[in-house]
Design a protein around this motif. Structure first.
Motif, mmCIF file in Angstrom:
data_model
loop_
_atom_site.group_PDB
_atom_site.id
_atom_site.type_symbol
_atom_site.label_atom_id
_atom_site.label_comp_id
_atom_site.label_asym_id
_atom_site.label_seq_id
_atom_site.Cartn_x
_atom_site.Cartn_y
_atom_site.Cartn_z
ATOM 1 N N ALA A 13 24.942 30.141 -44.083
ATOM 2 C CA ALA A 13 26.227 29.722 -44.660
ATOM 3 C C ALA A 13 26.167 29.704 -46.180
ATOM 4 O O ALA A 13 27.126 30.096 -46.856
ATOM 5 N N VAL A 14 25.058 29.262 -46.739
ATOM 6 C CA VAL A 14 24.908 29.242 -48.198
ATOM 7 C C VAL A 14 24.911 30.655 -48.754
ATOM 8 O O VAL A 14 25.584 30.941 -49.745
ATOM 9 N N PHE A 15 24.164 31.559 -48.117
ATOM 10 C CA PHE A 15 24.145 32.935 -48.593
ATOM 11 C C PHE A 15 25.525 33.584 -48.472
ATOM 12 O O PHE A 15 25.942 34.336 -49.349
ATOM 13 N N ALA A 16 26.241 33.308 -47.405
ATOM 14 C CA ALA A 16 27.586 33.860 -47.237
ATOM 15 C C ALA A 16 28.530 33.329 -48.311
ATOM 16 O O ALA A 16 29.303 34.095 -48.900
ATOM 17 N N LEU A 17 28.453 32.029 -48.576
ATOM 18 C CA LEU A 17 29.317 31.441 -49.603
ATOM 19 C C LEU A 17 28.984 31.995 -50.988
ATOM 20 O O LEU A 17 29.888 32.306 -51.775
ATOM 21 N N ARG A 18 27.714 32.151 -51.294
ATOM 22 C CA ARG A 18 27.317 32.715 -52.585
ATOM 23 C C ARG A 18 27.753 34.172 -52.705
ATOM 24 O O ARG A 18 28.146 34.625 -53.780
ATOM 25 N N PHE A 19 27.676 34.919 -51.619
ATOM 26 C CA PHE A 19 28.115 36.316 -51.637
ATOM 27 C C PHE A 19 29.618 36.410 -51.880
ATOM 28 O O PHE A 19 30.072 37.211 -52.681
ATOM 29 N N ILE A 20 30.384 35.570 -51.202
ATOM 30 C CA ILE A 20 31.843 35.577 -51.359
ATOM 31 C C ILE A 20 32.239 35.190 -52.777
ATOM 32 O O ILE A 20 33.152 35.773 -53.366
ATOM 33 N N GLN A 21 31.537 34.217 -53.354
ATOM 34 C CA GLN A 21 31.863 33.751 -54.702
ATOM 35 C C GLN A 21 31.244 34.613 -55.798
ATOM 36 O O GLN A 21 31.508 34.403 -56.970
ATOM 37 N N GLY A 22 30.387 35.549 -55.434
ATOM 38 C CA GLY A 22 29.776 36.436 -56.416
ATOM 39 C C GLY A 22 28.671 35.775 -57.240
ATOM 40 O O GLY A 22 28.400 36.202 -58.357
ATOM 41 N N ARG A 23 28.038 34.757 -56.696
ATOM 42 C CA ARG A 23 26.971 34.055 -57.416
ATOM 43 C C ARG A 23 25.610 34.647 -57.068
ATOM 44 O O ARG A 23 25.478 35.401 -56.108
#
Length: 111
Positions: A13-23
């Motif tokens: 979930a953290v990796f998905a959220l970071r990918f979506i936010q471009g971080r």
């Protein structure tokens, strides 16, 4: 398969959220450390409160709580554990009162 997904869900979930936010994907993914420096009863109460508050969180959102008395043993017990991202919450005695001036100065020297 379901067990593995459940075990690694928070990391995915953290990796998905970071990918979506471009971080950046390689930032820290572990818990934080809070060091409470105050008189013993305040430090123990804060330690108990924060430990219970984060007891059921995922390891990613977890919190490691340390405490000590800044005029006694805070420096000797916890300075070797300081890492990037550590939060130090430190209370100091009111030095305007003549009985607490020495305690305030020792807190200033330790922090």
């Amino acid at each position: 398969v379901v067990t593995v997904l459940y075990f690694f869900f928070h990391q995915l979930a953290v990796f998905a959220l970071r990918f979506i936010q471009g971080r950046n994907m390689r930032h820290r993914t572990t818990g934080r450390t809070v060091v409470i420096g105050d008189c013993p009863w305040v430090a123990q109460a804060g330690d108990s409160f924060l430990s219970k508050l984060f007891a059921v969180s995922y390891p990613l959102a977890g919190l490691n709580v340390l405490h000590g008395n800044p005029s006694d043993h805070l420096v000797h017990r916890h300075t070797h554990r300081v890492v990037r991202g550590t939060l130090l919450v430190c209370g100091r005695p009111d030095g305007r009162l003549s009985a607490l001036t020495n305690a305030e100065v020792s807190v200033f020297l330790s922090v």
